[in-house]
Design a protein around this motif. Structure first.
Motif, PDB file in Angstrom:
ATOM      1  N   PHE A   1       0.821  -1.212   0.000  1.00 33.09           N
ATOM      2  CA  PHE A   1       0.000   0.000   0.000  1.00 33.09           C
ATOM      3  C   PHE A   1       0.854   1.262   0.000  1.00 33.09           C
ATOM      4  O   PHE A   1       0.408   2.312  -0.459  1.00 33.09           O
ATOM      5  N   ASN A   2       2.080   1.168   0.501  1.00 33.57           N
ATOM      6  CA  ASN A   2       2.955   2.348   0.532  1.00 33.57           C
ATOM      7  C   ASN A   2       3.609   2.605  -0.819  1.00 33.57           C
ATOM      8  O   ASN A   2       3.852   3.753  -1.188  1.00 33.57           O
ATOM      9  N   ARG A   3       3.911   1.545  -1.562  1.00 31.31           N
ATOM     10  CA  ARG A   3       4.663   1.690  -2.795  1.00 31.31           C
ATOM     11  C   ARG A   3       3.802   1.651  -4.055  1.00 31.31           C
ATOM     12  O   ARG A   3       4.216   2.148  -5.104  1.00 31.31           O
ATOM     13  N   ARG A   4       2.628   1.048  -3.954  1.00 34.59           N
ATOM     14  CA  ARG A   4       1.793   0.876  -5.140  1.00 34.59           C
ATOM     15  C   ARG A   4       0.344   1.249  -4.830  1.00 34.59           C
ATOM     16  O   ARG A   4      -0.102   1.071  -3.698  1.00 34.59           O
ATOM     17  N   PRO A   5      -0.386   1.724  -5.820  1.00 38.74           N
ATOM     18  CA  PRO A   5      -1.807   2.066  -5.608  1.00 38.74           C
ATOM     19  C   PRO A   5      -2.696   0.822  -5.612  1.00 38.74           C
ATOM     20  O   PRO A   5      -3.521   0.623  -6.519  1.00 38.74           O
ATOM     21  N   ILE A   6      -2.532  -0.025  -4.596  1.00 40.63           N
ATOM     22  CA  ILE A   6      -3.284  -1.280  -4.542  1.00 40.63           C
ATOM     23  C   ILE A   6      -4.788  -1.006  -4.513  1.00 40.63           C
ATOM     24  O   ILE A   6      -5.587  -1.740  -5.106  1.00 40.63           O
ATOM     25  N   GLY A   7      -5.184   0.050  -3.802  1.00 35.91           N
ATOM     26  CA  GLY A   7      -6.603   0.392  -3.761  1.00 35.91           C
ATOM     27  C   GLY A   7      -7.157   0.661  -5.147  1.00 35.91           C
ATOM     28  O   GLY A   7      -8.285   0.249  -5.468  1.00 35.91           O
ATOM     29  N   ALA A   8      -6.372   1.331  -5.995  1.00 43.53           N
ATOM     30  CA  ALA A   8      -6.810   1.613  -7.368  1.00 43.53           C
ATOM     31  C   ALA A   8      -6.910   0.323  -8.178  1.00 43.53           C
ATOM     32  O   ALA A   8      -7.849   0.145  -8.973  1.00 43.53           O
ATOM     33  N   TYR A   9      -5.959  -0.587  -7.985  1.00 43.12           N
ATOM     34  CA  TYR A   9      -6.015  -1.865  -8.697  1.00 43.12           C
ATOM     35  C   TYR A   9      -7.281  -2.636  -8.340  1.00 43.12           C
ATOM     36  O   TYR A   9      -7.970  -3.183  -9.213  1.00 43.12           O
ATOM     37  N   LEU A  10      -7.577  -2.722  -7.047  1.00 42.97           N
ATOM     38  CA  LEU A  10      -8.762  -3.445  -6.600  1.00 42.97           C
ATOM     39  C   LEU A  10     -10.043  -2.784  -7.108  1.00 42.97           C
ATOM     40  O   LEU A  10     -10.997  -3.464  -7.490  1.00 42.97           O
ATOM     41  N   PHE A  11     -10.050  -1.451  -7.107  1.00 44.78           N
ATOM     42  CA  PHE A  11     -11.222  -0.733  -7.612  1.00 44.78           C
ATOM     43  C   PHE A  11     -11.418  -0.997  -9.098  1.00 44.78           C
ATOM     44  O   PHE A  11     -12.553  -1.245  -9.554  1.00 44.78           O
ATOM     45  N   ASN A  12     -10.331  -0.956  -9.866  1.00 45.51           N
ATOM     46  CA  ASN A  12     -10.434  -1.201 -11.307  1.00 45.51           C
ATOM     47  C   ASN A  12     -10.985  -2.601 -11.585  1.00 45.51           C
ATOM     48  O   ASN A  12     -11.892  -2.766 -12.408  1.00 45.51           O
ATOM     49  N   SER A  13     -10.420  -3.589 -10.921  1.00 42.85           N
ATOM     50  CA  SER A  13     -10.882  -4.962 -11.135  1.00 42.85           C
ATOM     51  C   SER A  13     -12.344  -5.122 -10.726  1.00 42.85           C
ATOM     52  O   SER A  13     -13.127  -5.779 -11.418  1.00 42.85           O
ATOM     53  N   SER A  14     -12.706  -4.526  -9.595  1.00 38.60           N
ATOM     54  CA  SER A  14     -14.085  -4.641  -9.113  1.00 38.60           C
ATOM     55  C   SER A  14     -15.058  -3.989 -10.076  1.00 38.60           C
ATOM     56  O   SER A  14     -16.102  -4.572 -10.426  1.00 38.60           O
ATOM     57  N   LEU A  15     -14.754  -2.780 -10.508  1.00 34.32           N
ATOM     58  CA  LEU A  15     -15.659  -2.059 -11.411  1.00 34.32           C
ATOM     59  C   LEU A  15     -15.832  -2.803 -12.719  1.00 34.32           C
ATOM     60  O   LEU A  15     -16.961  -3.006 -13.194  1.00 34.32           O
ATOM     61  N   ILE A  16     -14.728  -3.221 -13.320  1.00 30.64           N
ATOM     62  CA  ILE A  16     -14.785  -3.903 -14.614  1.00 30.64           C
ATOM     63  C   ILE A  16     -15.535  -5.223 -14.490  1.00 30.64           C
ATOM     64  O   ILE A  16     -16.389  -5.554 -15.324  1.00 30.64           O
ATOM     65  N   ALA A  17     -15.247  -5.994 -13.439  1.00 34.78           N
ATOM     66  CA  ALA A  17     -15.884  -7.301 -13.271  1.00 34.78           C
ATOM     67  C   ALA A  17     -17.373  -7.153 -12.986  1.00 34.78           C
ATOM     68  O   ALA A  17     -18.202  -7.888 -13.545  1.00 34.78           O
ATOM     69  N   ILE A  18     -17.748  -6.208 -12.130  1.00 34.68           N
ATOM     70  CA  ILE A  18     -19.162  -6.036 -11.776  1.00 34.68           C
ATOM     71  C   ILE A  18     -19.968  -5.551 -12.972  1.00 34.68           C
ATOM     72  O   ILE A  18     -21.044  -6.100 -13.279  1.00 34.68           O
TER      73      ILE A  18
END
Length: 278
Positions: free
Chosen positions: A61-78
């Motif tokens: 979470f400090n080095r990479r935008p993990i929250g953005a990755y999870l959001f992208n995957s969630s939005l696209i999949a849903i």
């Protein structure tokens, strides 16, 4: 003494062994994600961490935008899953209840599309994305995922619609229901297990898909979680970051586990519906 007790014990041990075999990779990933780097690299292998740590999750979470990755995957999949069900349900109902010329040919074509490896569509999809300027756009993945999942949704839902007694629909039509209202208020609630099962299959494909996401999403903040997880392995030329890779894998798997556990009963109903005729 129950004569079948040994058989039940043997069956229980067999089920337990299969569960452990299936869960071992997941358990190992989780344990690796909470080990220190010293224990991960230790020889002989440390199977159970003596010192639990969350440093690998913190570094992610400090080095990479993990929250953005999870959001992208969630939005696209849903969104792609909802579109697959929303477009597939009316098409499946039409194929189940209406007869028209060329219907068998159409069903055969849909079946062939399911068996056709989507990887062969890669170059064509790439040209379409480039031509429409959809690179680094959610639609670049939502549209292909919907198209890939749609044939499966149509065939699965059609089989469930055909199992429903036609008398229910005839009674609803006598009460004034038209086709779309009949589908929405009567048919779909009765086939909810099938919708859940089909939706989860579509969601898992969209969540795990790698090649299209790797090619069409090059901006860092637009990447999906599978692509980001794979990129962690090549982030250093001096060592393989096993800890962060395991932590990212756990984060990517956790939503799918929650989804299946939450809809477990509906999935079982959907898989077993029609197995018994009463």
């Amino acid at each position: 003494m129950d004569a079948k007790l040994p058989q039940r014990l043997l069956l229980g041990l067999l089920i337990l062994a299969l569960m452990l075999f299936a869960l071992t990779p997941i358990i190992w990933q989780f344990l690796t994600s909470v080990k220190t780097n010293a224990e991960i690299a230790a020889i002989p292998t440390v199977y159970w961490p003596t010192q639990w740590t969350l440093e690998h999750y913190q570094s992610l979470f400090n080095r990479r935008p993990i929250g953005a990755y999870l959001f992208n995957s969630s939005l696209i999949a849903i969104v792609s899953t909802l579109l697959s069900l929303g477009l597939g349900a009316p098409a499946a109902y039409g194929l189940a209840r209406f007869r028209f010329q060329g219907q068998n040919l159409l069903l055969g074509a849909i079946s062939m599309v399911i068996l056709f490896p989507y990887i062969f569509l890669f170059l064509g999809l790439l040209e379409l994305v480039k031509g429409l300027g959809l690179g680094n756009n959610y639609l670049a993945l939502i549209i292909p995922y919907t198209a890939i999942n749609l044939p499966l949704a149509i065939l699965v839902l059609r089989s469930f619609f055909r199992q429903l007694p036609i008398e229910i629909e005839e009674a609803a039509r006598l009460d004034g229901y038209r086709t779309m209202s009949l589908l929405w208020y009567i048919v779909l609630p009765l086939t909810l297990p099938a919708l859940v099962t089909t939706g989860i299959l579509s969601f898992i494909f969209a969540w795990n898909e790698y090649l299209l996401a790797l090619t069409f999403m090059t901006r860092e903040t637009m990447k999906t979680i599978p692509v980001a997880t794979a990129a962690i392995a090549g982030s250093s030329i001096f060592e393989i970051p096993y800890g962060p890779m395991a932590a990212a894998t756990v984060l990517a798997t956790f939503p799918l586990v929650l989804l299946v556990l939450f809809f477990q009963r509906r999935i079982v109903q959907g898989l077993t519906a029609g197995a018994i005729k009463g």
